[in-house]
Write a protein that holds these residues in place. Structure first.
Motif, PDB file in Angstrom:
ATOM      1  N   TYR A  18       0.838  -1.195   0.000  1.00 17.23           N
ATOM      2  CA  TYR A  18       0.000   0.000   0.000  1.00 17.23           C
ATOM      3  C   TYR A  18       0.876   1.249   0.000  1.00 17.23           C
ATOM      4  O   TYR A  18       0.607   2.228  -0.711  1.00 17.23           O
ATOM      5  CB  TYR A  18      -0.925   0.000   1.213  1.00 17.23           C
ATOM      6  N   HIS A  19       1.936   1.222   0.807  1.00 17.79           N
ATOM      7  CA  HIS A  19       2.862   2.356   0.844  1.00 17.79           C
ATOM      8  C   HIS A  19       3.461   2.602  -0.536  1.00 17.79           C
ATOM      9  O   HIS A  19       3.553   3.755  -0.991  1.00 17.79           O
ATOM     10  CB  HIS A  19       3.983   2.071   1.855  1.00 17.79           C
ATOM     11  N   ALA A  20       3.849   1.532  -1.223  1.00 19.04           N
ATOM     12  CA  ALA A  20       4.474   1.662  -2.538  1.00 19.04           C
ATOM     13  C   ALA A  20       3.503   2.174  -3.593  1.00 19.04           C
ATOM     14  O   ALA A  20       3.910   2.777  -4.582  1.00 19.04           O
ATOM     15  CB  ALA A  20       5.054   0.319  -2.977  1.00 19.04           C
ATOM     16  N   GLN A  21       2.217   1.943  -3.385  1.00 17.67           N
ATOM     17  CA  GLN A  21       1.217   2.444  -4.317  1.00 17.67           C
ATOM     18  C   GLN A  21       1.106   3.963  -4.257  1.00 17.67           C
ATOM     19  O   GLN A  21       0.659   4.593  -5.213  1.00 17.67           O
ATOM     20  CB  GLN A  21      -0.149   1.824  -4.012  1.00 17.67           C
ATOM     21  N   ASN A  22       1.532   4.530  -3.153  1.00 19.63           N
ATOM     22  CA  ASN A  22       1.340   5.959  -2.945  1.00 19.63           C
ATOM     23  C   ASN A  22       2.639   6.738  -2.758  1.00 19.63           C
ATOM     24  O   ASN A  22       2.593   7.955  -2.542  1.00 19.63           O
ATOM     25  CB  ASN A  22       0.456   6.182  -1.711  1.00 19.63           C
TER      26      ASN A  22
END
Length: 272
Positions: A40-44
């Motif tokens: 999720y962090h990498a998506q943003n």
């Protein structure tokens, strides 16, 4: 350099993050014991390097690496392991390197010196986006060429949204205010999105876009953009704004008005 560290065993994660901080003290480091939270962090967010424990419960490191590469094609994957049973799968992913547990700062330094993809300097981003005046995008100061103007407009709207997720239906509404969102519209919109992605990929700028099932967004940290610098309060950029913002597109008038009011407000405060 933006680094993430992922290990579902907290003691091992603490050792890993300690080694990374010692080996690369100036990096931006985010640590996760849950692989899904890391994803999720990498998506943003921008991620240059991912240190991944290979053997984890909910999602093993190889599977997580595959998902991360879909989000950031030039991400450097460094596997952290005491095992050898995943070596073939890891090699197929063209990992940047490996470190063995317990991880040392020396091992981290060695791997970061031999990355497969060299991270761009934060102050020397190859992708530059111009929004003041006409909308343009450059890769190493060379304009990115789009064969369809509407494909370029798709990118412009994503830039305007500053990383916010944009659904395909919202895009269609922006591009064609009066057009019904039917099957034909959806097909044509997908053609435009594919053309946008193709143009960016050919220019080497494909990793500035985050794609999800039915939505798109730009990754703000991956580009140099006058609009974003204005929002951050950069004095030179604010001074260079002369009430013209993406003048190619009527939908940009609202943002242009907001920027004008913000600049006027700053000028008033400075005089007081």
């Amino acid at each position: 350099m933006y680094i993430i560290a992922v290990d579902d065993e907290r003691p091992s994660l603490n050792v890993l993050t300690g080694a990374i901080r010692e080996g690369m003290p100036d990096c931006s480091l985010s640590a996760f014991s849950n692989p899904l939270e890391a994803l999720y962090h990498a998506q943003n967010s921008k991620v240059d390097v991912a240190f991944l424990d290979i053997r984890m419960g909910d999602m093993d490191g190889v599977s997580l690496a595959e998902e991360l590469k879909n989000l950031h094609p030039k991400i450097n994957i460094i596997f952290v392991t005491g095992y050898t049973d995943y070596t073939l799968d890891a090699l197929n992913l063209r990992a940047s390197g490996y470190v063995c547990k317990p991880v040392s700062a020396e091992a981290v330094k060695k791997e970061l010196k031999e990355l497969r993809h060299i991270p761009e300097s934060e102050n020397n981003k190859p992708v530059r986006i111009q929004t003041f005046g006409n909308f343009e995008i450059f890769m190493h100061d060379t304009p990115v060429v789009f064969h369809r103007n509407k494909a370029k407009e798709v990118l412009a709207y994503l830039v305007d949204r500053r990383g916010a997720t944009v659904t395909k239906k919202e895009l269609a509404t922006v591009l064609w205010e009066e057009r019904e969102y039917n099957r034909n519209t959806q097909i044509y919109l997908q053609i435009l999105i594919s053309e946008m992605i193709r143009a960016l990929n050919e220019a080497g700028a494909g990793d500035i876009i985050r794609r999800q099932h039915n939505s798109l967004s730009v990754i703000p940290d991956s580009v140099e953009c006058d609009y974003y610098n204005f929002i951050k309060g950069d004095p030179h950029t604010i001074e260079s704004f002369h009430d013209e913002y993406m003048v190619n597109y009527s939908w940009a008038e609202m943002t242009a008005g907001t920027l004008s009011r913000q600049k006027d407000g700053r000028s008033t405060q400075e005089k007081q």
